[in-house]
Design an enzyme around this catalytic site. Structure first.
Site, PDB file in Angstrom:
ATOM      1  N   GLY A  79       0.809  -1.213   0.000  1.00 20.59           N
ATOM      2  CA  GLY A  79       0.000   0.000   0.000  1.00 20.59           C
ATOM      3  C   GLY A  79       0.839   1.259   0.000  1.00 20.59           C
ATOM      4  O   GLY A  79       2.026   1.226  -0.339  1.00 20.59           O
ATOM      5  N   CYS A  82       0.320   6.781  15.703  1.00 17.89           N
ATOM      6  CA  CYS A  82       1.151   5.871  16.519  1.00 17.89           C
ATOM      7  C   CYS A  82       2.342   5.284  15.784  1.00 17.89           C
ATOM      8  O   CYS A  82       3.482   5.446  16.229  1.00 17.89           O
ATOM      9  CB  CYS A  82       0.289   4.741  17.063  1.00 17.89           C
ATOM     10  N   LYS A 140      -6.334   5.816   7.609  1.00 16.16           N
ATOM     11  CA  LYS A 140      -6.864   4.487   7.297  1.00 16.16           C
ATOM     12  C   LYS A 140      -8.384   4.609   7.288  1.00 16.16           C
ATOM     13  O   LYS A 140      -8.932   5.617   7.768  1.00 16.16           O
ATOM     14  CB  LYS A 140      -6.402   3.437   8.309  1.00 16.16           C
TER      15      LYS A 140
HETATM   16  C1  UDX Z   1      -1.649   1.275  15.857  1.00 10.73           C
HETATM   17  C2  UDX Z   1      -1.443  -0.091  16.519  1.00 10.73           C
HETATM   18  O1  UDX Z   1      -2.027  -1.098  15.710  1.00 10.73           O
HETATM   19  C3  UDX Z   1      -2.076  -0.096  17.899  1.00 10.73           C
HETATM   20  O2  UDX Z   1      -1.770  -1.326  18.526  1.00 10.73           O
HETATM   21  C4  UDX Z   1      -1.506   1.048  18.718  1.00 10.73           C
HETATM   22  O3  UDX Z   1      -2.115   1.122  19.979  1.00 10.73           O
HETATM   23  C5  UDX Z   1      -1.703   2.364  17.989  1.00 10.73           C
HETATM   24  O4  UDX Z   1      -1.117   2.260  16.701  1.00 10.73           O
HETATM   25  P1  UDX Z   1      -3.597   2.608  14.634  1.00 10.73           P
HETATM   26  O5  UDX Z   1      -2.655   3.749  14.567  1.00 10.73           O
HETATM   27  O6  UDX Z   1      -5.002   2.860  15.040  1.00 10.73           O
HETATM   28  O7  UDX Z   1      -3.047   1.485  15.641  1.00 10.73           O
HETATM   29  O8  UDX Z   1      -3.626   1.960  13.178  1.00 10.73           O
HETATM   30  P2  UDX Z   1      -3.387   0.525  12.534  1.00 10.73           P
HETATM   31  O9  UDX Z   1      -4.677  -0.097  12.230  1.00 10.73           O
HETATM   32  O10 UDX Z   1      -2.409  -0.272  13.312  1.00 10.73           O
HETATM   33  O11 UDX Z   1      -2.697   0.977  11.173  1.00 10.73           O
HETATM   34  C6  UDX Z   1      -1.489   1.757  11.188  1.00 10.73           C
HETATM   35  C7  UDX Z   1      -1.093   2.141   9.785  1.00 10.73           C
HETATM   36  O12 UDX Z   1      -0.627   1.010   9.082  1.00 10.73           O
HETATM   37  C8  UDX Z   1      -2.222   2.721   8.938  1.00 10.73           C
HETATM   38  O13 UDX Z   1      -1.720   3.777   8.159  1.00 10.73           O
HETATM   39  C9  UDX Z   1      -2.639   1.553   8.092  1.00 10.73           C
HETATM   40  O14 UDX Z   1      -3.269   1.943   6.903  1.00 10.73           O
HETATM   41  C10 UDX Z   1      -1.298   0.918   7.844  1.00 10.73           C
HETATM   42  N1  UDX Z   1      -1.380  -0.484   7.426  1.00 10.73           N
HETATM   43  C11 UDX Z   1      -1.964  -1.410   8.229  1.00 10.73           C
HETATM   44  C12 UDX Z   1      -0.838  -0.861   6.196  1.00 10.73           C
HETATM   45  O15 UDX Z   1      -0.305  -0.030   5.466  1.00 10.73           O
HETATM   46  N2  UDX Z   1      -0.902  -2.171   5.830  1.00 10.73           N
HETATM   47  C13 UDX Z   1      -1.449  -3.122   6.606  1.00 10.73           C
HETATM   48  O16 UDX Z   1      -1.452  -4.298   6.186  1.00 10.73           O
HETATM   49  C14 UDX Z   1      -2.014  -2.735   7.837  1.00 10.73           C
END
Ligand code: UDX
Length: 475
Positions: free
Chosen positions: A268, A275, A335
């Protein structure tokens, strides 16, 4: 799973109901406060921002988080949740004060701990009996020890100790995650004094009880590993593009290995949010402070920065020089399921494209970016109107339902870069659109045949006595 469909989780009760205080009513604090009240605790939630405080008291939730509004209403009504701007009132009668304030990154990448120090001092000053300060915010290892020293002058004769209990909630799924934790991590020193914090949660939840530095590091290491996984997936996707392979199939095949797992292995536009970027740079800063190289974390950051650079290059090679070119962006939130645009790939791409001279229009179902006045539309087709290229940067389910023929009619050009893999390639082609993606879609160049050690076989047998390492003959 929505809250309504999961009564079993909502029926859970803490091992020992307690009076506690939650300081900070942001994503983490407000979610923790309402969920802790649901577990049976009496919770005093402290929020100093007057607007936010007023809204919460009136039952309005200032964050986009499914389930929080219902639990807030239920526990303002049950009396198990009080909201105040006064730390002394919040701490009154409490044996635990959870610190859930922000730790934004400084220019150097390490977290700014001033808010947490301020909250800890205020809570210690207000303590009348043994109080455990529980640090939920992500802080560098050693912070809990430092906080204990910091609050010592404030607490008089009252015993104030500090424990680590990092949160792992994801935005948009925070209530679900709270009631379905993979683990509850509790860091205490001396070991054995964890009982009070552990008993805040249901006895059946998996737990890791350790020293404070280890607990603090669990959070950094977990988020850094997630970032490494995402960056690795993007590195494989880049290789797929260069080789003419399909990243979805490759990563599906990789992720099915139970030792690896499919989560966070999708190609992606890179990781964003409040975070992951902050915690990876925090991990690097912590490592630097002790002269540890942190090579994996740095590589994850570098690959993530390249994700936006790569998308700009891809758009440019599809539509030509970007100066004056209209690009429609679908997705500004970092996201799907949130209105949060902090470190969002969509915003990063908009900034990079604008710097290259492109003219941006954008759509997002929830997120509003004040720095883009007049450039955001309520309708994705309007954002696509007159665009040479459309780029999908957030995996909103609504984008799966786009009428692609209508999209084509609105656009001036035919290039669609689906960076998040929500659109159907065959449907895009059928609608007359050129489909590009990350590790999927139309190949951008010529894929050389890579024969490597098989060259000897294609060119004839090696001269006798020549050892070819790695070839079947060499075995
Ligand atoms: C994250 C952690 O998952 C969580 O445990 C912590 O407490 C806070 O940070 P969050 O920031 O809500 O949570 O988002 P998350 O769903 O983990 O996604 C983080 C980023 O990774 C997003 O930009 C998402 O789009 C990206 N992502 C996620 C990818 O690019 N590919 C994936 O396969 C999964």
């Amino acid at each position: 799973m929505s809250l309504e469909t999961d009564p079993a989780a909502l029926a859970l009760r803490a091992a020992r109901p307690t009076t506690l205080c939650v300081i900070g009513a942001g994503y983490v604090g407000l979610t923790a406060a309402v969920c802790l009240a649901q577990l049976g605790h009496r919770v005093g939630c402290v929020e100093t921002d007057p607007g936010r405080l007023r809204a919460i008291r009136a039952g309005h939730v200032p964050i986009e988080e499914p389930g929080v509004a219902e639990l807030l209403a239920a526990h303002l009504a049950s009396g198990r949740l009080r909201v105040t701007d006064d730390v002394a009132e919040g701490v009154s009668g409490a044996s635990v004060a959870m610190l859930c304030v922000g730790t934004p990154p400084t220019a150097r990448g390490d977290p700014d701990l001033r808010q947490i120090a301020h909250a800890a001092r205020a809570a210690a000053r207000a303590a009348t009996d043994h109080l455990v300060l529980v640090v939920k915010s992500t802080v560098p290892p050693g912070s809990c020890e430092a906080l204990e020293l910091l609050v010592a002058p404030e607490r008089g004769d009252v015993r104030v100790t500090v424990a680590s209990n990092p949160e792992f909630l994801r935005e948009g799924r925070a209530v679900f995650d709270f009631f379905h934790p993979d683990r509850v991590v509790v860091g205490v020193d001396p070991p054995g004094s964890a009982e009070l914090v552990v008993s805040l949660y249901p006895a059946a939840w998996p737990r890791v009880v350790c020293d404070r530095r280890s607990a603090e590091l669990v959070k950094y290491a977990a988020n850094t590993f997630l970032a490494v996984k995402i960056s690795f997936a993007n590195e494989v996707a880049g290789l797929c593009e260069a080789l003419g392979a399909d990243a979805d199939q490759v990563l599906h095949g990789v992720g099915l290995d139970a030792r690896i797992g499919a989560a966070f292995l999708g190609p992606g536009p890179g990781f964003g949010g409040s975070c992951l970027p902050k915690d990876v740079s925090g991990f690097v800063a912590v490592a630097e402070a002790v002269q540890h190289p942190a090579r994996m974390a740095r590589a994850a950051e570098a690959v993530n920065e390249d994700a936006i650079v790569g998308l700009v290059a891809k758009i440019e090679s599809a539509v030509g020089p970007l100066r004056g070119v209209r690009v429609g962006l679908l997705g500004l939130a970092f996201k799907a399921g949130t209105d949060d645009v902090r470190h969002s790939p969509g915003l990063g791409l908009a900034t990079a494209l604008a710097a290259a001279g492109a003219r941006i229009t954008a759509h997002d179902p929830l997120a509003v970016v004040p720095q883009m006045p007049g450039l955001q539309f309520d309708d994705p087709y309007e954002a696509a109107r007159g665009a040479e290229a459309v780029v999908v940067t957030t995996a909103w389910p609504a984008y799966r339902e786009l009428d692609l023929r209508r999209l084509r009619r609105e656009m001036a050009g035919s290039v669609v870069v689906d960076a998040v893999g929500v659109l159907d390639g065959a449907a895009l082609s059928a609608a007359g659109l050129e489909w590009y993606g990350v590790g999927r879609g139309r190949p951008l160049g010529f894929h050389p045949v890579v024969t490597g050690p098989l060259e000897w076989a294609l060119e004839g047998e090696p001269a006798s006595g020549t050892a070819i390492s790695g070839s079947p003959a060499g075995r």
